[in-house]
Write an enzyme that holds these catalytic residues in place. Structure first.
Site, short mmCIF file in Angstrom:
data_model
loop_
_atom_site.label_atom_id
_atom_site.label_comp_id
_atom_site.label_asym_id
_atom_site.label_seq_id
_atom_site.Cartn_x
_atom_site.Cartn_y
_atom_site.Cartn_z
N HIS A 98 32.68 49.24 44.25
CA HIS A 98 31.67 49.20 43.27
C HIS A 98 30.35 48.67 43.80
CE1 HIS A 98 30.60 48.97 38.75
NE2 HIS A 98 29.67 48.14 39.07
N GLU A 99 30.52 47.40 44.14
CA GLU A 99 29.02 46.78 44.85
C GLU A 99 28.45 47.51 45.70
OE1 GLU A 99 28.04 44.83 42.60
OE2 GLU A 99 29.74 44.10 41.49
N HIS B 143 26.28 50.19 44.22
CA HIS B 143 25.01 49.89 43.81
C HIS B 143 24.20 49.51 45.17
CE1 HIS B 143 25.61 48.94 39.75
NE2 HIS B 143 26.81 48.13 39.69
ZN ZN Z 1 27.96 47.59 38.21
#
Ligand code: ZN
Length: 459
Positions: A215-216, A219
Site C-alpha cells: 500500500h505505502e 503511494h
Molecule cells: Zn493510503
C-alpha cells in the site's frame, strides 16, 4: 502563519501579473495550471478570516488530545463538546468560503477538488446499494477462508526482506527512497527523489506487514512519478487524495491480492517462510489473503467491506455538516448504520464512533476520498488492461513495468494540470462509476465464496 503568508496582498499582486495573454495561450500547460491552481487556492483562503483559521488550528490540536484520551477511556461524553465545537468551526469556515449546494461542498473541496456532496453521493450510494447484498451473501455462504495460515510464525527479519523485494519488484525505487519501521504505516518524504515509506511487523500477522508495504509503496511509486522539474508547484503535486489512494489501493489489492501476483511470488514466499507455508497450497494462501468478513474497525477491514465503512462515515458526516444530525445522536446513528450495513455493532464507542482520528481535527470530507480511491483504482486498472492486454498473466510472469509505465504516462506526470473527475473521463472514456469495482469484487468473491453469490448479489 502560513495563512498570513498565503493571503498577503503582494502574493495576489504577483499572481495577477502572471495573468497575461501568454498564460491564456498556455492554459493547458504547466504555467497555466500552476497559476490557475495557486489563484484558486488563494482565493479560497482569503475568504476565511485569520481569526477563524487560528481558532480552528488551536481547537483541532486540543480536540485531538481529548479524542485520544476519550478513545482510551471509551468516553464519548468527554469528547462530545469538542466535536461540537470542531463541527461549528468547520461550518463557519464553509459559510465563509461559500458554496452553492451544501456546506459539505466547501469542506470536501479541500481534499477532493471538483467533488460535491451530491457528486460523491451519486457514486457512493450506488456502491453501497450493490455492495451491502454482496457482503451479506459472503456471510451467508458459510465458507471460511483458511486465515489461520497467516497467523503462523513469520519471522520479522524475513518479512522485512521479503516485503522490500516485493516493493522493488513492483517498481518502488530504493535509490530514491527507503523503507523503515513505525507504529502506523505511512508514506512521506521530500519530493520524488526522496520518498520515505514505513510499515510495522507482527510475527503472527503476515498480511498486516506485507500489504501495508505494498500500500505505502503504491503511494511512494506515485510520489516518485511526479515531475521533479515542477517540484513545489501544482503541476508537480499529486492530483488529489483520492488519486493518491487509487495508486496505493491498486498495488495493494488489484495487483498484490490478485491470483497472478501470487502465482509469481508464492514459491518465493514458501522459501522465505518454510515453517509457516510448507505444505500450504497456493489456492489456500490466496483465499487467506482475500478473506472477507464484516468487522468493526475500518483500518482492519478487507477489500469488499472496507468501502462500506467509508459509506457509513460519509452519510454521517454529511448529515452532521448539513445540520440533519446532532453530535449527541452520533453514537446511536453510528451503531444503527453498522447494524444495517455490515450487520455488526460495537459494544464500545472506542471501537465504534471513536475509532478514527479524522473528526477530532474537524476533517469532514476526508473519508470519501478513501472509497473514491478504490473506485478510481478499479476504473483506471480496467482501462490499463484494455490497452496493455492480460495484466494477470503479466503479474504471473513478474512483469509490472507495463502497468507502471501506463500509470506514469496517464496519471503520475499529470500532477494537478487536470482534476480527478476530468482525468478519469479522458483516460477511461467514462465518468467515475461504481461499476468497474463492483464487477471486480463480484468476480473475485464469487469465485472464493461460491459462484451463485455473484448472481444473487447482482439482483
Ligand atoms: Zn493510503
Amino acid at each position: 502563519m502560513a495563512h498570513r503568508r498565503n493571503t498577503a496582498p503582494e502574493v495576489g499582486e504577483w499572481l495577477d501579473t502572471l495573468v497575461t495573454s501568454d498564460l491564456a495561450a498556455d492554459a493547458a500547460g504547466d504555467l497555466g495550471a500552476n497559476v490557475r491552481e495557486l489563484r484558486r487556492r488563494r482565493k479560497k483562503l482569503t475568504k476565511v478570516p485569520a481569526a477563524l483559521v487560528e481558532e480552528i488550528a488551536r481547537t483541532a490540536s486540543q480536540s485531538h488530545q481529548v479524542w485520544a484520551a476519550a478513545r482510551k477511556a471509551d468516553d464519548f461524553a468527554a469528547f462530545r463538546p469538542w466535536l461540537e465545537k470542531m463541527l461549528r468551526l468547520r461550518i463557519e469556515q464553509a459559510e465563509a468560503v461559500g458554496y452553492s449546494g451544501s456546506p459539505y461542498d466547501a469542506l470536501v473541496d479541500d481534499y477532493e477538488p471538483g467533488e460535491t456532496a451530491v457528486s460523491i453521493a451519486r457514486v457512493l450510494d450506488a456502491l453501497r446499494a450493490e455492495l451491502t447484498p454482496l457482503v451479506a451473501a459472503i456471510v451467508k455462504s458459510g465458507r471460511k477462508a483458511p486465515s489461520e495460515v497467516l497467523a503462523r510464525s513469520f519471522p520479522v527479519a524475513a518479512q522485512a526482506e521479503f516485503g522490500k523485494r516485493a516493493a522493488a519488484a513492483i517498481g518502488f525505487d530504493f535509490d530514491a527512497g527507503r523503507l523503515d519501521t513505525t507504529h502506523h504505516p505511512f508514506c512521506g518524504g521530500a519530493g520524488p527523489r526522496d520518498v520515505r515509506l514505513t510499515t510495522r511487523y507482527n510475527e503472527h500477522d503476515f498480511g498486516d506487514g506485507f500489504f501495508s508495504i505494498l500500500h505505502e509503496a503504491g503511494h511512494g511509486i506515485y510520489e516518485q512519478g511526479l515531475r521533479a522539474d515542477q517540484y513545489g508547484m501544482p503541476a508537480g503535486e499529486a492530483m488529489s487524495l483520492a488519486i493518491h489512494e487509487s495508486q496505493s489501493r491498486m498495488w495493494e489489492n488489484l495487483v498484490g491480492r490478485s491470483y497472478g501476483f501470487w502465482r509469481w511470488l508464492y514459491a518465493d514466499a514458501q522459501r522465505a517462510f518454510p515453517a509457516a507455508l510448507a505444505g500450504v497450497p497456493l489456492d489456500d494462501f490466496y483465499f487467506a489473503v482475500n478473506e472477507s468478513k464484516p468487522s468493526l474497525i475500518r483500518t482492519e477491514s478487507d477489500e469488499a467491506t472496507y468501502n462500506l465503512h467509508v459509506c457509513i462515515r460519509f452519510g454521517l458526516e454529511r448529515a452532521l455538516v448539513e445540520g440533519r444530525l446532532a453530535v449527541a445522536d452520533l453514537p446511536g446513528a453510528w451503531n444503527d448504520a453498522y447494524r444495517d450495513t455490515l450487520g455488526v455493532v460495537s459494544p464500545t464507542d472506542a471501537n465504534g464512533v471513536l475509532q478514527d482520528v479524522h473528526w477530532s481535527e474537524g476533517m469532514f470530507g476526508y473519508f470519501p476520498t478513501y472509497a473514491l480511491g478504490n473506485l478510481y483504482a478499479a476504473q483506471l486498472f480496467d482501462a490499463a488492461g484494455r490497452e496493455l492486454g492480460d495484466l494477470d498473466a503479466m503479474f504471473a510472469a513478474g512483469e509490472f513495468e507495463p502497468l507502471l509505465g501506463w500509470l506514469r504516462r496517464n496519471v503520475h506526470v499529470v500532477g494537478q494540470c487536470e482534476t480527478a473527475p476530468r482525468l478519469v473521463e479522458r483516460v477511461t472514456g467514462a465518468s467515475l462509476s461504481a461499476a468497474p469495482l463492483m464487477q471486480r469484487l463480484r468476480a473475485k468473491f464469487g469465485g472464493l465464496y461460491g459462484g451463485s453469490l455473484a448472481a444473487s448479489a447482482a439482483s
